[in-house]
Design a protein around this motif. Structure first.
Motif, mmCIF file in Angstrom:
data_model
loop_
_atom_site.group_PDB
_atom_site.id
_atom_site.type_symbol
_atom_site.label_atom_id
_atom_site.label_comp_id
_atom_site.label_asym_id
_atom_site.label_seq_id
_atom_site.Cartn_x
_atom_site.Cartn_y
_atom_site.Cartn_z
ATOM 1 N N ARG A 118 35.818 32.808 37.119
ATOM 2 C CA ARG A 118 36.779 33.079 36.242
ATOM 3 C C ARG A 118 37.566 34.310 36.247
ATOM 4 N NH1 ARG A 118 32.302 34.960 32.350
ATOM 5 N NH2 ARG A 118 32.649 36.921 32.216
ATOM 6 N N LEU A 119 37.421 35.163 37.379
ATOM 7 C CA LEU A 119 38.156 36.483 37.421
ATOM 8 C C LEU A 119 39.474 36.275 37.972
ATOM 9 C CD1 LEU A 119 35.728 39.016 39.001
ATOM 10 C CD2 LEU A 119 36.700 39.013 36.873
ATOM 11 N N THR A 120 40.567 36.815 37.522
ATOM 12 C CA THR A 120 41.659 36.798 38.051
ATOM 13 C C THR A 120 41.963 38.423 38.516
ATOM 14 O OG1 THR A 120 42.802 37.631 35.954
ATOM 15 C CG2 THR A 120 42.598 35.266 36.245
ATOM 16 N N ASP A 121 42.837 38.646 39.385
ATOM 17 C CA ASP A 121 43.337 40.005 39.693
ATOM 18 C C ASP A 121 43.554 40.994 38.344
ATOM 19 O OD1 ASP A 121 42.988 39.393 42.205
ATOM 20 O OD2 ASP A 121 45.006 39.566 42.734
ATOM 21 N N ASP A 122 44.234 40.412 37.167
ATOM 22 C CA ASP A 122 44.618 41.141 36.305
ATOM 23 C C ASP A 122 43.154 41.548 35.391
ATOM 24 O OD1 ASP A 122 47.096 40.987 36.290
ATOM 25 O OD2 ASP A 122 47.304 39.281 34.946
ATOM 26 N N ASP A 123 42.015 40.641 35.455
ATOM 27 C CA ASP A 123 40.699 40.834 35.199
ATOM 28 C C ASP A 123 39.944 42.030 35.851
ATOM 29 O OD1 ASP A 123 40.845 38.819 33.301
ATOM 30 O OD2 ASP A 123 39.906 37.349 34.703
ATOM 31 N N LEU A 124 40.408 42.302 37.002
ATOM 32 C CA LEU A 124 39.805 43.370 37.994
ATOM 33 C C LEU A 124 40.408 44.720 37.218
ATOM 34 C CD1 LEU A 124 39.593 41.593 41.377
ATOM 35 C CD2 LEU A 124 37.784 42.052 39.838
#
Length: 173
Positions: A118-124
């Protein structure tokens, strides 16, 4: 070819897990509690691990049981943070025993894959206090990279212990 940060972290995790899967394939029950040195950390019959709040000098050599508990502990807490649950205390996480340890770790992997999927670069880029605390000013990308690194380190320790145990001279009967 362009790869996102989340794809790269997932690739690194998958590579590390493939190495771990190799070591998880064939441990004998007696491998888990084998004590490779006189100064050793292990787990007790009730699943409670040896522990010191300040790392002793010299550092005790861990057993495979202790290392699998250690992975289960930090990974469970990482999952608590990733899923915005109240993180469990170390004392709440006990080792399930040699018959269940591998299934436990495989289950944690499955939970972690859900997080990674479910991870996006924004989540990181979201702030994360695990494992260093909020004052460190790090992101969830740091947490994911740390999980990969810590798993790789613990996998190599387990692999080395398995090699040492298998290289011991056999007792003559």
């Amino acid at each position: 070819m362009s790869v996102s940060r989340s794809e790269l972290l997932r690739w690194q995790f998958d590579l590390t897990w493939s190495l771990f899967d190799h070591h998880l394939a064939a441990p004998a029950p007696e491998d888990f509690l084998w004590e490779p040195a006189a100064l050793c950390w292990t787990v007790r019959p009730d699943g409670t691990p040896d522990w010191a709040d300040t790392e002793p000098e010299p550092v005790p050599v861990p057993t495979i049981a202790w290392l699998t508990w250690h992975i289960g502990w930090w990974w469970s807490v990482a999952l608590d943070h990733a899923n915005r649950r109240t993180p469990r205390e170390r004392e709440e996480i006990t080792w399930p025993g040699e018959d269940s340890a591998i299934a436990w770790l495989r289950g944690l992997r499955e939970e972690w894959l859900v997080v990674l999927e479910r991870l996006t670069d924004d989540d990181l880029d979201v702030s994360s206090g695990y494992p260093w605390g909020e004052e460190a000013g790090l992101t969830f990308a740091h947490t994911v990279a740390w999980v990969n690194s810590e798993l790789m380190k613990n996998v190599s320790e387990i692999g080395q212990l398995r090699l040492l145990r298998s290289a011991r001279p056999k007792a003559s009967g």
